[in-house]
Every structure is written in C-alpha cells, then in structure tokens.
Design a protein around this motif. Structure first.
Motif, PDB file in Angstrom:
ATOM      1  N   LEU A  38       0.822  -1.209   0.000  1.00  0.00           N
ATOM      2  CA  LEU A  38       0.000   0.000   0.000  1.00  0.00           C
ATOM      3  C   LEU A  38       0.857   1.262   0.000  1.00  0.00           C
ATOM      4  N   LEU A  39       1.944   1.274   0.755  1.00  0.00           N
ATOM      5  CA  LEU A  39       2.831   2.429   0.747  1.00  0.00           C
ATOM      6  C   LEU A  39       3.518   2.603  -0.603  1.00  0.00           C
ATOM      7  N   LEU A  40       3.934   1.503  -1.213  1.00  0.00           N
ATOM      8  CA  LEU A  40       4.552   1.596  -2.532  1.00  0.00           C
ATOM      9  C   LEU A  40       3.557   2.093  -3.581  1.00  0.00           C
ATOM     10  N   LEU A  41       2.315   1.622  -3.514  1.00  0.00           N
ATOM     11  CA  LEU A  41       1.303   2.089  -4.458  1.00  0.00           C
ATOM     12  C   LEU A  41       0.982   3.565  -4.250  1.00  0.00           C
ATOM     13  N   GLY A  42       0.976   4.006  -2.999  1.00  0.00           N
ATOM     14  CA  GLY A  42       0.771   5.427  -2.720  1.00  0.00           C
ATOM     15  C   GLY A  42       1.907   6.274  -3.271  1.00  0.00           C
ATOM     16  N   GLY A  43       3.128   5.799  -3.129  1.00  0.00           N
ATOM     17  CA  GLY A  43       4.271   6.515  -3.688  1.00  0.00           C
ATOM     18  C   GLY A  43       4.231   6.553  -5.202  1.00  0.00           C
ATOM     19  N   LEU A  44       3.837   5.450  -5.806  1.00  0.00           N
ATOM     20  CA  LEU A  44       3.722   5.415  -7.259  1.00  0.00           C
ATOM     21  C   LEU A  44       2.642   6.382  -7.747  1.00  0.00           C
ATOM     22  N   ALA A  45       1.515   6.404  -7.072  1.00  0.00           N
ATOM     23  CA  ALA A  45       0.439   7.326  -7.457  1.00  0.00           C
ATOM     24  C   ALA A  45       0.883   8.777  -7.319  1.00  0.00           C
ATOM     25  N   THR A  46       1.620   9.087  -6.258  1.00  0.00           N
ATOM     26  CA  THR A  46       2.128  10.444  -6.071  1.00  0.00           C
ATOM     27  C   THR A  46       3.107  10.818  -7.180  1.00  0.00           C
ATOM     28  N   THR A  47       3.996   9.898  -7.525  1.00  0.00           N
ATOM     29  CA  THR A  47       4.961  10.157  -8.591  1.00  0.00           C
ATOM     30  C   THR A  47       4.260  10.403  -9.920  1.00  0.00           C
ATOM     31  N   ILE A  48       3.299   9.571 -10.257  1.00  0.00           N
ATOM     32  CA  ILE A  48       2.574   9.731 -11.514  1.00  0.00           C
ATOM     33  C   ILE A  48       1.812  11.047 -11.536  1.00  0.00           C
ATOM     34  N   ALA A  49       1.178  11.396 -10.409  1.00  0.00           N
ATOM     35  CA  ALA A  49       0.431  12.653 -10.347  1.00  0.00           C
ATOM     36  C   ALA A  49       1.360  13.854 -10.533  1.00  0.00           C
ATOM     37  N   LEU A  50       2.517  13.844  -9.906  1.00  0.00           N
ATOM     38  CA  LEU A  50       3.457  14.951 -10.056  1.00  0.00           C
ATOM     39  C   LEU A  50       4.021  15.036 -11.472  1.00  0.00           C
ATOM     40  N   ILE A  51       4.320  13.898 -12.065  1.00  0.00           N
ATOM     41  CA  ILE A  51       4.859  13.910 -13.430  1.00  0.00           C
ATOM     42  C   ILE A  51       3.815  14.429 -14.408  1.00  0.00           C
ATOM     43  N   ALA A  60      -6.136  11.507 -18.098  1.00  0.00           N
ATOM     44  CA  ALA A  60      -6.687  10.314 -18.752  1.00  0.00           C
ATOM     45  C   ALA A  60      -5.577   9.535 -19.467  1.00  0.00           C
ATOM     46  N   PHE A  61      -4.631  10.230 -20.065  1.00  0.00           N
ATOM     47  CA  PHE A  61      -3.516   9.571 -20.739  1.00  0.00           C
ATOM     48  C   PHE A  61      -2.605   8.886 -19.714  1.00  0.00           C
ATOM     49  N   ALA A  62      -2.366   9.537 -18.588  1.00  0.00           N
ATOM     50  CA  ALA A  62      -1.496   8.976 -17.555  1.00  0.00           C
ATOM     51  C   ALA A  62      -2.140   7.741 -16.913  1.00  0.00           C
ATOM     52  N   ALA A  63      -3.462   7.779 -16.760  1.00  0.00           N
ATOM     53  CA  ALA A  63      -4.165   6.647 -16.143  1.00  0.00           C
ATOM     54  C   ALA A  63      -4.093   5.445 -17.061  1.00  0.00           C
TER      55      ALA A  63
END
Length: 63
Positions: A38-51, A60-63
């Motif tokens: 769960l922590l790794l998925l949260g970090g991944l989501a944060t990274t994708i959102a910032l990028i 929509a493209f990032a998702a």
C-alpha cells in the motif's frame, strides 16, 4: 519549458523517487504485507500525479 528538457528532468525524478519510496516503505513497515504494498502504491500514485502535473500530460492519458 521545452519538452526535451522536461523529459530529461522527469525521467531521473521518477527513478529516484521510486527508489526513495521503496526504501522509505521498507524502513517504515519492515516488509509487512499489505502495508508495504500500500505504501509503494501510494508513492507510485504520487509520482505519476506529479509527473503528469509538471509535464502537462492529461490525467486520462497517464491513467
């Protein structure tokens, strides 16, 4: 910002932040499932959102 310069900045950011989240998650939960995942998925989501935000990429493209 120019697209090529932006890519040169975003790719190392994604790699280093991913390693940072991994080490932080391991330190916090000591590989106890499911919290580690769960922590790794949260970090991944944060990274994708910032990028996507910094790169001006549609969510929509990032998702």
């Amino acid at each position: 910002m120019k697209p090529k310069l932006l890519w040169l900045l975003l790719i190392p950011y994604a790699l280093f932040s991913g390693m940072g989240y991994g080490f932080l998650a391991h330190y916090l939960v000591r590989d106890k499932e499911p919290w580690f995942t769960l922590l790794l998925l949260g970090g991944l989501a944060t990274t994708i959102a910032l990028i996507t935000w910094l790169g001006g990429i549609p969510i929509a493209f990032a998702a």
